[in-house]
Scaffold this active site. Structure first.
Site, mmCIF file in Angstrom:
data_model
loop_
_atom_site.group_PDB
_atom_site.id
_atom_site.type_symbol
_atom_site.label_atom_id
_atom_site.label_comp_id
_atom_site.label_asym_id
_atom_site.label_seq_id
_atom_site.Cartn_x
_atom_site.Cartn_y
_atom_site.Cartn_z
ATOM 1 N N ASP A 159 6.291 10.641 -4.416
ATOM 2 C CA ASP A 159 6.039 10.272 -5.803
ATOM 3 C C ASP A 159 6.243 11.463 -6.730
ATOM 4 O OD1 ASP A 159 5.229 7.483 -5.632
ATOM 5 O OD2 ASP A 159 3.458 8.201 -4.587
ATOM 6 N N SER A 160 5.721 12.609 -6.323
ATOM 7 C CA SER A 160 5.793 13.790 -7.183
ATOM 8 C C SER A 160 7.231 14.269 -7.352
ATOM 9 C CB SER A 160 4.931 14.919 -6.601
ATOM 10 O OG SER A 160 3.574 14.511 -6.521
#
Length: 406
Positions: A178-179
């Site tokens: 996600d990051s």
């Protein structure tokens, strides 16, 4: 802090840029965090009933609020809107008219269903940039599937190579997929902002989690495609990169020693009291050391076990050999480098009093990044933001009565 309390303005390079964040969980909101740290005004839209689920995520909460939320939602304003209602969709479209950037990470097709696609919103705001973060991107046969970060990490090749070769594929201890999608998305947004200076037009930035992971996988693809080499799990090492590993010390700690470059290995050999180790054909070159990685690691471990961690760090620093302890948070909070650069700071918060968190990065010499406040209470900026957008008291009361806002 209530809606009447003035918010401190950002001083970063994105001061004056308005971001409308319509995502939830991590991939979209982490991009919003980064843009807010850079000085943008970030207006986060949340469901009026429960808000972003991240308000409850994480291992620690204070007064029912997640400490993770205090970091991920810092520098943001919270506006509640039920985007599944026509009134909420109309309000979001109104806010988008004055926005520079919209960030969203719903399943592809959701914004189109709500009449909030880039095509629709750009009719009233041709310069609008929209970041769309999703598991598989906005196109392709998988685009409509649910795509969480874990799936993207697996599909992008990361999960297969993480962990010890004796165990099943592992995960990194943070939500890295996600990051990474948020980071690549942020780069795309900044590039689109720059391009807008030339064209005056916005565009869509399409950031897929699996592609963002794939983008970090070094030479994984050509090694297989051109030479049939499949990179496997290798524990704490990188194959053929030696010596670069974790090594034990006499007081039961582990240190990272990275001396795989020829000149650095020569300095390590001198620190080990055996400078000739770098002269023989077994260890004199990067390739030779890589071929003898396991035996070289044993030699370095025998050396490291003769010292306490502090003594070995001092010795290797004196010899300009890269070395470091494996930090936990308690180490960060007492470390002089962290203190000198204020890498960790305390931020005022209505929920927590003050909360200790990582600072905003990277550093800029003239228009620096800042953390202005911690994650906001649910809906605390709804009235202020919608009033600025032209909603009067009667309209706000009507939206509240219909459950569109909180």
């Amino acid at each position: 802090m209530n809606v009447e309390t003035p918010r401190p303005s950002g001083t970063g390079p994105l001061r004056g840029i308005r971001v409308l964040e319509m995502g939830q969980l991590i991939a979209g909101p982490f991009c919003g965090q980064l843009l807010g740290d850079l000085g943008a005004e970030v207006i986060k839209i949340e469901d009026p009933e429960n808000g972003d689920p991240m308000r409850q995520w994480g291992q620690a909460t204070v007064k029912g609020s997640s400490l993770w939320w205090s970091v991920l939602a810092r520098n943001k304003k919270s506006v509640t809107l039920n985007l599944r209602t026509p009134e909420g969709q109309a309000a979001a479209a109104t806010l988008a008219e004055s926005a520079d950037i919209v960030v969203e990470n719903f399943r592809p097709g959701s914004l189109e269903k709500w009449g909030l696609s880039h095509e629709e919103l750009s009719k009233n705001n041709p310069g609008l940039i929209m970041l769309r973060v999703s598991g598989f991107g906005q196109t392709g046969p998988y685009s409509a599937q649910a795509g969480y970060g874990a799936i993207g990490e697996a599909m992008g090749g990361l999960r297969y190579v993480v962990g010890d070769p004796s165990t099943p594929p592992s995960r990194v201890g943070v939500s890295i997929g996600d990051s990474l999608a948020a980071l690549f998305g942020t780069v795309g947004v900044l590039a689109a902002l720059q391009e807008r200076h030339n064209s005056g037009l916005g565009q869509v930035v399409d950031s897929a989690i699996y592609e963002s992971v794939l983008g970090m996988m070094e030479s994984l693809v050509p090694e297989w495609a051109e030479d049939g080499i499949q990179r496997e799990r290798s524990g704490s090492t990188l194959p053929k990169i030696a010596p670069s590993n974790v090594y034990p010390t006499a007081d039961g700690q582990w240190l990272i020693i990275a001396a795989n470059q020829d000149t650095v290995f020569r300095r390590l050999a001198a620190a080990m009291g055996n400078p000739r180790l770098a002269d023989g054909p077994e260890y004199s070159t990067h390739t030779a050391r890589g071929e003898r990685q396991a035996e070289l690691d044993e030699l370095v471990a025998e050396f490291s076990l003769q010292f306490t961690a502090d003594d070995l760090v001092e010795l290797l620093n004196e010899n300009s050999v890269p070395v470091g302890k494996i930090f936990r948070v308690e180490d960060m909070l007492s470390d002089p480098q962290y203190k000198a650069r204020r890498s960790v700071i305390e931020v005022d918060s209505t929920d927590y009093g003050t909360v200790t968190m990582q600072n905003a990065f990277p550093r800029l010499s003239r228009t620096d990044t800042t953390v202005r406040w911690a994650g906001p209470e649910l809906g605390q900026d709804t009235e202020a933001v919608l009033t600025q957008a032209g909603y009067d008291r009667g309209a706000l009361t009507d939206l509240r009565d219909k459950g569109v806002i909180r």
